[in-house]
Motif scaffolding. Structure first.
Motif, PDB file in Angstrom:
ATOM      1  N   LEU A   1       0.799  -1.225   0.000  1.00  0.00           N
ATOM      2  CA  LEU A   1       0.000   0.000   0.000  1.00  0.00           C
ATOM      3  C   LEU A   1       0.834   1.280   0.000  1.00  0.00           C
ATOM      4  O   LEU A   1       0.301   2.379  -0.172  1.00  0.00           O
ATOM      5  N   ALA A   2       2.134   1.156   0.202  1.00  0.00           N
ATOM      6  CA  ALA A   2       2.961   2.341   0.412  1.00  0.00           C
ATOM      7  C   ALA A   2       2.933   3.304  -0.774  1.00  0.00           C
ATOM      8  O   ALA A   2       2.861   4.524  -0.597  1.00  0.00           O
ATOM      9  N   GLU A   3       2.959   2.783  -1.990  1.00  0.00           N
ATOM     10  CA  GLU A   3       2.997   3.645  -3.177  1.00  0.00           C
ATOM     11  C   GLU A   3       1.746   4.500  -3.315  1.00  0.00           C
ATOM     12  O   GLU A   3       1.791   5.612  -3.846  1.00  0.00           O
ATOM     13  N   ASP A   4       0.637   3.964  -2.857  1.00  0.00           N
ATOM     14  CA  ASP A   4      -0.650   4.635  -3.056  1.00  0.00           C
ATOM     15  C   ASP A   4      -1.188   5.290  -1.789  1.00  0.00           C
ATOM     16  O   ASP A   4      -2.374   5.605  -1.718  1.00  0.00           O
ATOM     17  N   THR A   5      -0.340   5.497  -0.801  1.00  0.00           N
ATOM     18  CA  THR A   5      -0.802   6.067   0.464  1.00  0.00           C
ATOM     19  C   THR A   5      -0.009   7.313   0.830  1.00  0.00           C
ATOM     20  O   THR A   5       1.222   7.280   0.899  1.00  0.00           O
ATOM     21  N   ILE A   6      -0.729   8.407   1.044  1.00  0.00           N
ATOM     22  CA  ILE A   6      -0.129   9.612   1.620  1.00  0.00           C
ATOM     23  C   ILE A   6       0.001   9.363   3.122  1.00  0.00           C
ATOM     24  O   ILE A   6      -0.985   9.085   3.804  1.00  0.00           O
ATOM     25  N   VAL A   7       1.214   9.449   3.636  1.00  0.00           N
ATOM     26  CA  VAL A   7       1.456   9.285   5.071  1.00  0.00           C
ATOM     27  C   VAL A   7       1.942  10.617   5.629  1.00  0.00           C
ATOM     28  O   VAL A   7       2.920  11.184   5.126  1.00  0.00           O
ATOM     29  N   VAL A   8       1.265  11.103   6.636  1.00  0.00           N
ATOM     30  CA  VAL A   8       1.654  12.343   7.311  1.00  0.00           C
ATOM     31  C   VAL A   8       1.960  12.036   8.764  1.00  0.00           C
ATOM     32  O   VAL A   8       1.243  11.267   9.418  1.00  0.00           O
ATOM     33  N   TYR A   9       3.038  12.619   9.271  1.00  0.00           N
ATOM     34  CA  TYR A   9       3.234  12.651  10.719  1.00  0.00           C
ATOM     35  C   TYR A   9       3.353  14.112  11.125  1.00  0.00           C
ATOM     36  O   TYR A   9       4.142  14.880  10.553  1.00  0.00           O
ATOM     37  N   THR A  10       2.558  14.476  12.132  1.00  0.00           N
ATOM     38  CA  THR A  10       2.595  15.836  12.651  1.00  0.00           C
ATOM     39  C   THR A  10       2.179  15.815  14.115  1.00  0.00           C
ATOM     40  O   THR A  10       1.918  14.758  14.691  1.00  0.00           O
ATOM     41  N   SER A  11       2.142  16.976  14.723  1.00  0.00           N
ATOM     42  CA  SER A  11       1.620  17.141  16.073  1.00  0.00           C
ATOM     43  C   SER A  11       0.682  18.332  16.056  1.00  0.00           C
ATOM     44  O   SER A  11       0.723  19.151  15.138  1.00  0.00           O
ATOM     45  N   ASP A  12      -0.188  18.422  17.065  1.00  0.00           N
ATOM     46  CA  ASP A  12      -1.170  19.501  17.034  1.00  0.00           C
ATOM     47  C   ASP A  12      -0.561  20.875  17.261  1.00  0.00           C
ATOM     48  O   ASP A  12      -1.169  21.893  16.951  1.00  0.00           O
ATOM     49  N   GLN A  13       0.646  20.920  17.788  1.00  0.00           N
ATOM     50  CA  GLN A  13       1.400  22.165  17.901  1.00  0.00           C
ATOM     51  C   GLN A  13       2.803  21.815  18.350  1.00  0.00           C
ATOM     52  O   GLN A  13       3.142  20.657  18.468  1.00  0.00           O
TER      53      GLN A  13
ATOM     54  N   ILE B   1       5.830  14.296   5.324  1.00  0.00           N
ATOM     55  CA  ILE B   1       4.795  13.699   4.494  1.00  0.00           C
ATOM     56  C   ILE B   1       5.435  12.876   3.378  1.00  0.00           C
ATOM     57  O   ILE B   1       6.410  13.310   2.761  1.00  0.00           O
ATOM     58  N   ARG B   2       4.865  11.699   3.148  1.00  0.00           N
ATOM     59  CA  ARG B   2       5.382  10.794   2.117  1.00  0.00           C
ATOM     60  C   ARG B   2       4.252  10.384   1.178  1.00  0.00           C
ATOM     61  O   ARG B   2       3.170  10.007   1.629  1.00  0.00           O
ATOM     62  N   TYR B   3       4.500  10.470  -0.105  1.00  0.00           N
ATOM     63  CA  TYR B   3       3.592   9.938  -1.121  1.00  0.00           C
ATOM     64  C   TYR B   3       4.448   9.655  -2.359  1.00  0.00           C
ATOM     65  O   TYR B   3       4.697  10.551  -3.168  1.00  0.00           O
ATOM     66  N   PRO B   4       4.950   8.437  -2.484  1.00  0.00           N
ATOM     67  CA  PRO B   4       5.945   8.133  -3.514  1.00  0.00           C
ATOM     68  C   PRO B   4       5.519   8.500  -4.929  1.00  0.00           C
ATOM     69  O   PRO B   4       6.374   8.819  -5.764  1.00  0.00           O
ATOM     70  N   ARG B   5       4.231   8.509  -5.209  1.00  0.00           N
ATOM     71  CA  ARG B   5       3.783   8.810  -6.573  1.00  0.00           C
ATOM     72  C   ARG B   5       3.971  10.278  -6.947  1.00  0.00           C
ATOM     73  O   ARG B   5       3.958  10.612  -8.136  1.00  0.00           O
ATOM     74  N   ALA B   6       4.108  11.143  -5.953  1.00  0.00           N
ATOM     75  CA  ALA B   6       4.145  12.575  -6.280  1.00  0.00           C
ATOM     76  C   ALA B   6       5.238  13.363  -5.569  1.00  0.00           C
ATOM     77  O   ALA B   6       5.605  14.448  -6.036  1.00  0.00           O
ATOM     78  N   ILE B   7       5.743  12.867  -4.444  1.00  0.00           N
ATOM     79  CA  ILE B   7       6.687  13.640  -3.636  1.00  0.00           C
ATOM     80  C   ILE B   7       8.071  13.008  -3.722  1.00  0.00           C
ATOM     81  O   ILE B   7       8.247  11.819  -3.444  1.00  0.00           O
TER      82      ILE B   7
END
Length: 465
Positions: free
Chosen positions: A277-289, A315-321
Motif C-alpha cells: 500500500l505504500a505507493e498509493d498512500t499519503i502518510v503524514v506525521y505531525t503534532s497539534d502544535q 509527508i510521504r507519497y511516492p507517486r508525487a513527492i
C-alpha cells in the motif's frame, strides 16, 4: 489523478510533540528512526506552523480548514460542533472510508461527538496512558495496555478489516507525549545513565521582553508538579541544581513517550509495505502544535514563540513527492484538509481558508505563495498557565506579537485586564527570540510595515474581534 487511483491517507498526529525532538529536524536530544523514514522518503517542512498553539483549537482547524474564530473552537473550553462541514465528511461523501482512532479532545456527547467517520474510537478528554477508557462508536470500553500501542493496534485492526475496494482516510491520533508523560515499561529505562543537554535558552530571565513572558506559569523548576516528575526532589540542592533536576526528570519521560510513538509509527509503515500500500498512500506525521522542551526555561506551549508555534510536518507519497525533499515554504495547519482533498481529486469547498500544499510538495511553489502567517491565542491568563491572549504575524524574517490584554469573553480566560504590549523579533539576527526590538528606532519602518500586513491578514481571515 490521471491513471492512478485516489490515494489513501494515513494521518498520524501526536500531542505536544515538538519538531526539535525529532532527529530528522536535527534534534540534539533524541533519535526517531521511524519518523525519519517518512521525511527521508518524502518531504520535511521546516516552516509548518499552527494558527493557535493549543490542542482543541488546532484539531478543529485541521478538520475544518478554518481559523478558530470561524470553526467555533478558540479555547479548550469551547466544544466542537460536529454538524459543520469537515474534511472527513467531504471525503466520505466522495467514496472514502474514514476512521478516527485515539485522541479527539473536542468535547464529547451530543453534537460534539465525532461525525463523518465510518468508525471512531476515542479517548474521553485527554485519556489515560495506561489501561485507558475509550468510546468505541459511543460504547465505553476499557483497553488493557499502553495508550500508544492500543491506538496503533486498533488502527491496524481497522486497516485489516477495511473494504479494500475503496480508498481510506485514517486519522491515527496519539495521546503521547502529552503531560504527565507516563512512559511504558519497554522504554521506562531509556536515558537513565545520560544527561539530556539543556537548551541554549534554558536560563532565560525574560528581560527585554513583554511582561507576558514573566507572568507565564510554566517554568520547569517552579510549576511542574510531583505527578509530572514522579518523585520528590532531593534536599539541599542549589536553585540551579534543582532546575536541572526537574528538567532531567521531565525531558526523559517526554522522550520515552516519543520513543513509543516512533516504534508504533514503524509498525504502521511496515504494514503499508507488507500489504503493498505504500505507493498509493499519503502518510503524514505531525503534532497539534509545538512544545517548550526547557526552552526559555518552560514546558507547555500557547505562546507564539518558535518552539510552540512550529509543528513537525513530514509527508510521504511516492507517486508525487520526491524522496528526501525539504522546504522552507510556509505551511499551516489550516492547509492540511485542502491538501488531502486536492490529492483525492475532490473539489475543495470554497469556505475553507487554507490552501493545498500540493504545488509545494511537487517542487512547483507558486509565485504568490504565502510568505506570512496570522496567529491568535485566545485564552487570556487561564488559571493553569497564565499566558496572556495575543495575536501576531510571522514572516520569513520577522515576528510581530501583540498582547492585547483582554479576555474578550473567551472561555477559560480570566477577567484580568493587562496593559497592551508589543514584541518584535528579528529572526535572522535573533533566532531564539531573546531581544524585543519593537522600540528600537532602527526598526520603526519595519514595525509600520508589519503592522499594516498584520491587520490586512487579520481582515483577510475574517477575524474582527
Amino acid at each position: 489523478m490521471g491513471k492512478h487511483k485516489q490515494p489513501n491517507v494515513l494521518f498520524i498526529m501526536s500531542d505536544d510533540h515538538a519538531a526539535h525532538a525529532m532527529s530528522c529536524y536535527d534534534s540534539k536530544i533524541n533519535e526517531t528512526p521511524n519518523l525519519d523514514r517518512i521525511a527521508n522518503e518524502g518531504m520535511r517542512f521546516d516552516n509548518c506552523f499552527c494558527t493557535n498553539s493549543i490542542c482543541a483549537p488546532s484539531r478543529a482547524t485541521i478538520l475544518t480548514g478554518l481559523y478558530n474564530h470561524k470553526n467555533g473552537v478558540k479555547t479548550l473550553g469551547d466544544k466542537f460542533d460536529s454538524r459543520q462541514p469537515t474534511v472527513q465528511k467531504t471525503m466520505k461523501e466522495n467514496g472514502y472510508q474514514t476512521a478516527l482512532i485515539g485522541k479527539w479532545h473536542l468535547g464529547y456527547g451530543g453534537h460534539s461527538n465525532p461525525s463523518g467517520f465510518d468508525y471512531w474510537n476515542v479517548f474521553p478528554n485527554q485519556g489515560e496512558y495506561h489501561d485507558p477508557v475509550m468510546y468505541d462508536m459511543g460504547e465505553e470500553k476499557v483497553y488493557k495496555g499502553y495508550a500508544t500501542d492500543i491506538v496503533t493496534d486498533l488502527s491496524l485492526d481497522w486497516l485489516k478489516n477495511r473494504d479494500t475496494e475503496k480508498p481510506f482516510m485514517l486519522m491515527c491520533h496519539h495521546k503521547a507525549p502529552h503531560r504527565p508523560w507516563d512512559p511504558d515499561e519497554k522504554h521506562m529505562h531509556m536515558y537513565e545513565d545520560v544527561d539530556i543537554p539543556e537548551p541554549p535558552t534554558f536560563h532565560d530571565d525574560y528581560s527585554n521582553r513583554a511582561e507576558a513572558a514573566k507572568e507565564a506559569q510554566m517554568r520547569i523548576e517552579r510549576d511542574l508538579r510531583e505527578r509530572d516528575v514522579k518523585a520528590k526532589p532531593p534536599e539541599n540542592l542549589s536553585a540551579g541544581e534543582l532546575k536541572s533536576w526537574y528538567y532531567q526528570r521531565y525531558i526523559k519521560d517526554y522522550l520515552r513517550c516519543v520513543a513509543s510513538i516512533d516504534d508504533n509509527v514503524g509498525r504502521m509503515l511496515d504494514y503499508l509495505d507488507e500489504e503493498g500500500l505504500a505507493e498509493d498512500t499519503i502518510v503524514v506525521y505531525t503534532s497539534d502544535q509545538g512544545f517548550f522542551l526547557g526552552d526559555h526555561g518552560w514546558y507547555d506551549k500557547r505562546f507564539m514563540y518558535e518552539e510552540s508555534l512550529r509543528m513537525p510536518f513530514v509527508i510521504r507519497y511516492p507517486r508525487a513527492i520526491k524522496a528526501g525533499s525539504v522546504t522552507k515554504d510556509f505551511a499551516l495547519n489550516v492547509d492540511f484538509p485542502e491538501t488531502f482533498l486536492d490529492y483525492a481529486g475532490i473539489d475543495i469547498p470554497e469556505f475553507m481558508q487554507g490552501r493545498s500544499l500540493r504545488p509545494v510538495l511537487e517542487n512547483n511553489t507558486p509565485d504568490d505563495w504565502q510568505t506570512s502567517m496570522y496567529y491568535r491565542y485566545w485564552e487570556h491568563l487561564s488559571i493553569e498557565h497564565r499566558v496572556g491572549a495575543h495575536y501576531g504575524l510571522r514572516t520569513h524574517q520577522h515576528k510581530l506579537i501583540y498582547y492585547y490584554g483582554e479576555a474578550l469573553g473567551s472561555a477559560d480566560s480570566m477577567d484580568e485586564p493587562r496593559t497592551p504590549e508589543w514584541e518584535l523579533f528579528d529572526l535572522e539576527k535573533d533566532p531564539y527570540e531573546m531581544h524585543n526590538v519593537y522600540h528600537d528606532p532602527e526598526y520603526a519602518d519595519t514595525v509600520e510595515a508589519l503592522k499594516k500586513e498584520l491587520y490586512q491578514l487579520k481582515e483577510k481571515v475574517g477575524d474582527h474581534e
